[in-house]
Design an enzyme around this catalytic site. Structure first.
Site, PDB file in Angstrom:
ATOM      1  N   GLU A  45       0.877  -1.341   0.144  1.00  0.00           N
ATOM      2  CA  GLU A  45       0.068   0.310  -0.229  1.00  0.00           C
ATOM      3  C   GLU A  45       0.908   1.153   0.082  1.00  0.00           C
ATOM      4  OE1 GLU A  45      -3.657   1.845   2.611  1.00  0.00           O
ATOM      5  OE2 GLU A  45      -2.531  -0.343   3.441  1.00  0.00           O
ATOM      6  N   LYS A 114      -8.961   2.366  -1.758  1.00  0.00           N
ATOM      7  CA  LYS A 114      -9.346   1.465  -0.688  1.00  0.00           C
ATOM      8  C   LYS A 114     -10.567   2.495  -0.341  1.00  0.00           C
ATOM      9  CE  LYS A 114      -7.232   1.126   2.856  1.00  0.00           C
ATOM     10  NZ  LYS A 114      -6.302   1.233   3.890  1.00  0.00           N
ATOM     11  N   CYS A 170      -5.568  -2.865   1.779  1.00  0.00           N
ATOM     12  CA  CYS A 170      -5.752  -3.237   3.516  1.00  0.00           C
ATOM     13  C   CYS A 170      -6.969  -3.220   4.284  1.00  0.00           C
ATOM     14  CB  CYS A 170      -4.814  -2.153   4.078  1.00  0.00           C
ATOM     15  SG  CYS A 170      -4.257  -2.337   5.686  1.00  0.00           S
TER      16      CYS A 170
END
Length: 646
Positions: A45, A114, A170
């Site tokens: 990330e 994200k 994540c």
């Protein structure tokens, strides 16, 4: 390449906020991945900037530097035949998004932001980043290219069957229903997670469980690539712990806390995944939920060459046996208890007073006897409710005869000895068969005589005949129809031969039996597998060895698993067998027994179509009431023609 694609996780060295340094480290990792012949590579990330830049994410120089670095990576990889996922911050729609950029041969295929932004404990991402749900635009000019952006992007290979990629970042994985769940339902077989997961006590185990479970639920390959130790240690430490998982099985992982950059790669089986999805008919039912994601934009790409020099994954030569020895005890305990409980329940339900079982001194009857004895213990009744019967015939050797008698005595059960010689000779006379002709009639007469004795003894003793035949024998049809093929409950019907051996060994060394009983079990394990239907040799030893006739059971169990569990083509089964049995069997030998497996499996289905009841203990079962339904007169032509070409 038989449906395999090589995927990798890269954890490069990193300097926080130094996009130029990070770009160079990423390119170094890509070059290393090329050496490993990786085709899909995932970085952590925000790998271009570092995850721990904090309020530096508000700085234009950092955002511009990240964009320029991505542009340089795209240009530098224009001739690289690889799909590459890199983490980058993207300013758009008056907001900042934490994105995964997917590149292939110099083209930025798309940007995936994200969705779930953590803002608890040590995480403060909402201070800088917005969720993909707040995105307005569907396209952006970024790093010199016009690029689609959104969490609704899937990436499909035009020329690699089964390769469709979904991305998440994540925290997306750590929520109750991750975005990758819906991506999988819409066809994504390879799920990439660009992560910055800081290290905490016991977190590595939880991370493994999380990734493994998601890969299993999604019937997918999952790459979880986490930020390394170059991140700031102001408030947390990052270890770079990254994982490659396929359908619940962790294939590979990086070394945690490494000071050097790492690339780990493994081959995942796209054909296996797509076959599994077709088999699991509930897989697509989630899309009927009202909140299910309804639409994805699909971006296509091409890979020029997906070949590799050697398979980068372990292929177990004993797929029915746990590779992890630490879990062997619990697995054996679980399987054995399934057998014991199934038999005990059947004994109770039928109000049977006795478990009648033929004891030959071989592996299968030994395991069935152990299960029967433990079923009595489980029910709290004396072991003399088991009647063990040894029935010497023309092929019985002293070794198996004495092992049978001694084992029954050491376990404290009822014992009977009934020779079948006179009855078999009388039958030969009745039907006009010359007993010197040792053909199938000679052999099957003995098997059916033994079954008749057991059935009639069960009638006498208000008993239940316990079957001893195992899953491997059922697959090959290595049983006499209406002989040892038949019983009143087959406790070994779901246990392949390689696992029978493991279970008997487990009981022998468990310490739950007397020393004498354990010694007998070890000798049974050393005895060649044989039906003992032909006379012994001149030295009185076994003259009829099953594996000389039908082939090694370790091969047939391997074939059984690959063919029935995954439906693979003969050439792929052979390829996998060559990987699993290197140095032990040459190609000609593997082909010989593979063809024999296909031939016997098809022509012997009629025996499986009328099996007695028995418990399923693992992923495979051949019961016509459970896992396997097949016409007894199905043609084997397609399979045999492919096998002949090998």
């Amino acid at each position: 390449m038989y449906g395999f694609i090589r995927i990798g996780a890269a954890v490069p060295r990193l300097k926080v906020a130094d996009c130029i340094y990070n770009k160079e480290q990423i390119l170094d990792a890509i070059r290393e991945a090329q050496k490993q012949q990786v085709k899909v590579l995932t970085f952590p990330e925000l790998s271009l900037t570092g995850y721990t830049c904090a309020d530096l994410f508000f700085q234009q120089p950092l955002l511009h530097g990240a964009q320029e670095a991505l542009k340089d990576i795209a240009a530098a990889t224009a001739d690289v035949d690889m799909v590459i996922a890199v983490g980058v911050p993207v300013a758009l729609d008056n907001q900042l998004f934490n994105c995964a950029a997917l590149l292939c041969r110099g083209r930025i295929l798309g940007l995936v932001p994200k969705t779930f932004i953590p803002n608890y404990s040590e995480f403060y991402e909402e201070r800088w980043f917005s969720s993909s749900r707040d995105l307005i635009s569907e396209e952006i000019t970024f790093a010199g290219q016009r690029v689609p952006i959104g969490a609704d992007l899937l990436f499909s290979a035009e020329n690699v069957p089964g390769l469709k990629i979904g991305l998440e970042i994540c925290e997306d994985l750590w929520v109750p229903i991750p975005p990758s769940s819906y991506a999988a339902l819409y066809g994504a077989t390879v799920l990439l997670n660009l992560s910055a997961s800081n290290e905490l006590a016991s977190k590595p185990l939880y991370r493994r469980q999380l990734v493994s479970q998601q890969a299993s639920r999604c019937l997918a390959a999952y790459v979880y690539t986490s930020a390394g130790i170059g991140e700031s240690t102001q408030d947390a430490v990052f270890s770079g712990h990254s994982l490659i998982c396929e359908n619940g099985v962790i294939l590979g992982e990086t070394e945690s806390f490494s000071r050097e950059g790492q690339v780990v790669s493994r081959d995942v089986d796209l054909e296996l995944l797509t076959n599994e999805r077709r088999r699991h008919t509930t897989f697509m039912e989630q899309l009927s939920q009202p909140d299910a994601q309804r639409f994805y934009r699909e971006i296509s790409f091409r890979l020029e060459d997906t070949s590799f020099d050697r398979l980068a994954r372990a292929v177990s030569d004993a797929p029915f046996v746990p590779a992890d020895t630490s879990s062997l005890d619990s697995r054996c305990q679980n399987i054995f208890q399934i057998q014991v409980t199934g038999l005990a329940r059947r004994m109770e339900h039928t109000h049977a007073n006795t478990l009648v079982i033929g004891i030959s001194g071989g592996l299968d009857s030994t395991l069935a006897l152990l299960v029967s004895v433990k079923a009595c213990d489980y029910l709290g009744i004396p072991r003399d409710h088991v009647l063990g019967v040894t029935m010497p015939g023309f092929g019985t050797t002293d070794r198996t005869y004495h092992n049978a008698l001694d084992l029954m005595a050491s376990l404290g059960i009822q014992t009977r000895e009934i020779s079948i010689r006179d009855a078999a000779l009388q039958h030969f006379s009745d039907i006009g068969h010359d007993p010197s002709v040792h053909d199938v009639t000679y052999e099957n007469t003995q098997a059916r005589e033994r079954t008749q004795i057991l059935m009639d003894l069960a009638n006498q003793a208000n008993g239940l005949v316990v079957g001893t035949g195992d899953l491997s024998e059922l697959a090959l049809g290595w049983a006499t129809y209406n002989g040892d093929h038949m019983s009143m409950y087959g406790v070994n019907a779901g246990v392949p031969k390689t696992l029978v051996r493991v279970l008997v060994h487990w009981v022998a060394q468990s310490g739950t039996l007397s020393e004498k009983a354990s010694d007998i079990l070890f000798d049974v394990l050393d005895t060649p597998i044989s039906p003992e239907l032909l006379p012994p040799d001149q030295e009185g030893k076994i003259n009829q060895k099953t594996e000389d006739l039908v082939g090694p059971y370790e091969l047939h169990d391997f074939f059984l698993f690959q063919i029935l569990r995954f439906g693979f083509h003969p050439d792929k089964v052979l390829y996998l067998a060559e990987q699993a049995f290197q140095q032990r069997y040459d190609r000609d030998t593997l082909v010989k027994w593979l063809k024999n497996f296909y031939r016997r499996f098809f022509i012997q289905q009629f025996k499986r179509s009328c099996l007695p009841d028995g418990p399923k203990v693992g992923a495979l079962c051949l019961s016509p009431r459970s896992d396997w339904r097949m016409p007894s007169d199905a043609s084997s032509r397609l399979w045999m023609e492919e096998a002949e070409k090998l």
